[in-house]
Scaffold this active site. Structure first.
Site, PDB file in Angstrom:
ATOM      1  N   PHE A 128       0.784  -1.153   0.006  1.00 44.00           N
ATOM      2  CA  PHE A 128      -0.056   0.013  -0.114  1.00 44.00           C
ATOM      3  C   PHE A 128       0.965   1.303   0.101  1.00 44.00           C
ATOM      4  O   PHE A 128       1.554   1.378   1.058  1.00 44.00           O
ATOM      5  CB  PHE A 128      -0.820   0.027   1.208  1.00 44.00           C
ATOM      6  CG  PHE A 128      -1.766   1.149   0.982  1.00 44.00           C
ATOM      7  CD1 PHE A 128      -3.277   0.905   0.532  1.00 44.00           C
ATOM      8  CD2 PHE A 128      -1.627   2.563   1.615  1.00 44.00           C
ATOM      9  CE1 PHE A 128      -4.061   2.039   0.459  1.00 44.00           C
ATOM     10  CE2 PHE A 128      -2.759   3.440   1.669  1.00 44.00           C
ATOM     11  CZ  PHE A 128      -4.058   3.188   0.788  1.00 44.00           C
ATOM     12  N   ASP A 156       9.491   3.116   1.361  1.00 46.20           N
ATOM     13  CA  ASP A 156       8.156   3.564   1.872  1.00 46.20           C
ATOM     14  C   ASP A 156       8.169   3.486   3.530  1.00 46.20           C
ATOM     15  O   ASP A 156       7.689   2.458   3.827  1.00 46.20           O
ATOM     16  CB  ASP A 156       7.146   3.120   1.152  1.00 46.20           C
ATOM     17  CG  ASP A 156       5.760   3.874   1.498  1.00 46.20           C
ATOM     18  OD1 ASP A 156       5.843   4.603   2.425  1.00 46.20           O
ATOM     19  OD2 ASP A 156       4.825   3.764   0.849  1.00 46.20           O
ATOM     20  N   LYS A 178       2.459  10.604   7.805  1.00 49.09           N
ATOM     21  CA  LYS A 178       1.793  10.234   9.098  1.00 49.09           C
ATOM     22  C   LYS A 178       2.611  10.710  10.485  1.00 49.09           C
ATOM     23  O   LYS A 178       2.342  12.058  10.563  1.00 49.09           O
ATOM     24  CB  LYS A 178       1.852   8.674   9.200  1.00 49.09           C
ATOM     25  CG  LYS A 178       1.047   8.083   8.041  1.00 49.09           C
ATOM     26  CD  LYS A 178       0.748   6.719   8.361  1.00 49.09           C
ATOM     27  CE  LYS A 178       0.181   5.793   7.073  1.00 49.09           C
ATOM     28  NZ  LYS A 178      -1.342   6.224   6.880  1.00 49.09           N
TER      29      LYS A 178
HETATM   30  N1  PMP Z   1       2.536   4.446   2.217  1.00 54.23           N
HETATM   31  C1  PMP Z   1       2.315   3.514   3.254  1.00 54.23           C
HETATM   32  C2  PMP Z   1       3.076   2.584   3.664  1.00 54.23           C
HETATM   33  C3  PMP Z   1       1.042   3.637   4.078  1.00 54.23           C
HETATM   34  O1  PMP Z   1       0.664   3.210   4.971  1.00 54.23           O
HETATM   35  C4  PMP Z   1      -0.040   5.002   3.557  1.00 54.23           C
HETATM   36  C5  PMP Z   1      -1.107   5.169   4.258  1.00 54.23           C
HETATM   37  N2  PMP Z   1      -1.743   4.083   4.882  1.00 54.23           N
HETATM   38  C6  PMP Z   1       0.567   5.779   2.378  1.00 54.23           C
HETATM   39  C7  PMP Z   1       1.640   5.612   1.700  1.00 54.23           C
HETATM   40  C8  PMP Z   1      -0.349   6.709   1.899  1.00 54.23           C
HETATM   41  O2  PMP Z   1      -0.329   7.663   3.034  1.00 54.23           O
HETATM   42  P1  PMP Z   1      -1.671   8.816   2.629  1.00 54.23           P
HETATM   43  O3  PMP Z   1      -2.804   8.281   3.142  1.00 54.23           O
HETATM   44  O4  PMP Z   1      -1.221   9.784   3.736  1.00 54.23           O
HETATM   45  O5  PMP Z   1      -1.631   9.473   1.250  1.00 54.23           O
END
Ligand code: PMP
Length: 417
Positions: free
Chosen positions: A141, A226, A255
């Protein structure tokens, strides 16, 4: 207007009717109004122990005093940037990130969310290498904007939006040989979560990240970590790639970098990757990215995370929580298949998705906020704020126990059906 309890009706009329119905179906009728530490209060005055942390946002808890003070200071001076003059809070955060990210990661680009950080990393990888192909993992994700969605690994979210960004190859997560098999001179980057979050809190085999580092370097491809969910101490190190002693070429953060107060995203890169900016400084920009309010907040969030030893706390509290959850798993084998994760990034894999939804509801009735992972609805994440006290860990375990007792009855009935 404003009658308590009609928030879901109003949401249904003007926002997302389907989601409002899901909330109602799950019994999540409460509206949040206040947060402090690891607790969230609803409009009826109930307080909930938060074991979801807004998918990882509230590492430092709700309204950490130091982070709130930094926000107030910046708010009263210059919350957003003129975009014409240089902005000291962004430079200070970039300096702090250069100091507190592994190896020679040095340069930062700022944006407003995790998905935007991934979008930037994808573009940087392509321009820096002159190559196009991106390798990512199934179950991954990375966000829901087109680029981030394209490197994510779940058909449900992708299929309605095809064609996606081209030249993306998915491989099974945790299998370094599968990456080796697809690497060639067209591969710009491999993008990977050190631990898959939304995929269901999936920890890869020991040495996986190190092997990806070796393979990408040998192939002239970049390694993008990521760390949107794993970063900022969640797994017991400030950055999860530090567990493996790996320095990625690009590291995405968001986050918890916002300290539970401001949305913020960042990509931190090594000097070689950043060279394209020399000739094309405006090649990738964002009006709100790097705004002073978010930067001042993130700078303080990072300082709090380091100075209050939140990674070490994640490790210590995580060990207690994990041990308690494992004992519960042994007692309720018909409900819990596995407890896994690292630090305070834990997940319970249940034997059935229906049981996961039932457990979420049972926890909610015991005033615990918990939620399943987006790409795997059999896994309930257990990710409280890293500031959680030992007594609060014990309280969480008590409430999980009671909720599991309730759900175990349902599991029995299902197995007999
Ligand atoms: N990368 C990872 C590993 C995530 O867990 C998330 C959100 N759960 C995102 C990217 C996307 O972040 P956002 O919802 O702030 O766009």
């Amino acid at each position: 207007m404003g009658g308590q309890g009609d928030w879901l009706d109003r949401m249904e009329r003007v926002m997302n009717p389907g989601l409002a119905r899901v909330f109602r179906f799950m019994g999540l009728e409460a509206a949040e109004v206040e947060g402090e530490g690891v607790w969230v209060r609803d409009d009826q005055g109930h307080t909930y122990l938060d074991c979801a942390s807004g998918y990882g946002v509230f590492a430092q808890g709700y309204r950490h005093p130091r982070i709130m003070a930094a926000a107030r200071r910046q708010l009263e001076r210059l919350p957003l940037s003129s975009r014409v003059l240089v902005s000291p809070p962004a430079i200070e955060l970039a300096e702090a990130l250069a100091e507190h990210t592994p190896g020679d990661l040095q340069y930062s680009f700022f944006c407003n969310s995790g998905a935007e950080a991934v979008e930037a990393a994808i573009k940087f990888a392509r321009i820096a290498t002159g190559r196009t192909v991106l390798v990512s993992a199934s179950g991954a994700f990375h966000g829901k904007t087109m680029g981030a969605l394209s490197v994510s690994g779940r058909a449900l979210y992708q299929n309605p939006f095809r064609p996606l960004v081209p030249d993306i190859v998915h491989v099974p997560f945790g299998d370094a040989q599968a990456v080796a098999d697809v690497l060639d001179e067209r591969v710009a980057a491999v993008i990977i979560e050190p631990i898959q979050g939304e995929g269901g809190v999936v920890v890869p085999p020991e040495g996986y990240l190190r092997e990806l580092r070796r393979l990408t370097a040998a192939n002239g491809s970049l390694l993008i970590a990521d760390e949107v969910q794993t970063g900022m101490g969640r797994t017991g190190k400030l950055w999860a790639c530090e567990h493996d002693g790996v320095v990625p070429d690009l590291l995405c953060a968001a986050k918890a970098l916002g300290g539970g107060v401001m949305p913020v995203g960042a990509v931190v890169g090594r000097p070689e990757v950043w060279r394209f900016f020399d000739s094309q400084p405006l090649i990738h920009t964002s009006t709100f990215g790097g705004n002073p309010l978010a930067m001042a907040v993130a700078r303080e969030a990072l300082a709090v995370t380091v100075e209050e030893h939140l990674p070490e706390r994640a490790e210590a509290r995580g060990a207690i929580l994990r041990h308690g959850l494992q004992q519960l798993a042994a007692r309720f084998p018909a409900v819990i298949r596995q407890v896994r994760g690292r630090g305070l990034m834990l997940g319970l894999e249940l034997t059935d998705a229906g049981l996961a939804a039932a457990l979420m509801g049972a926890l909610f009735r015991r005033q615990v906020l918990a939620v399943y992972t987006l790409n795997n609805d059999r896994v309930i994440r257990v990710m409280p704020p890293l500031i959680i006290a030992e007594a609060e860990v014990a309280e969480a375990l008590n409430r999980f126990e009671a909720a599991l007792e309730e759900v175990a009855g349902l599991a029995d009935a299902l197995s007999r059906a």
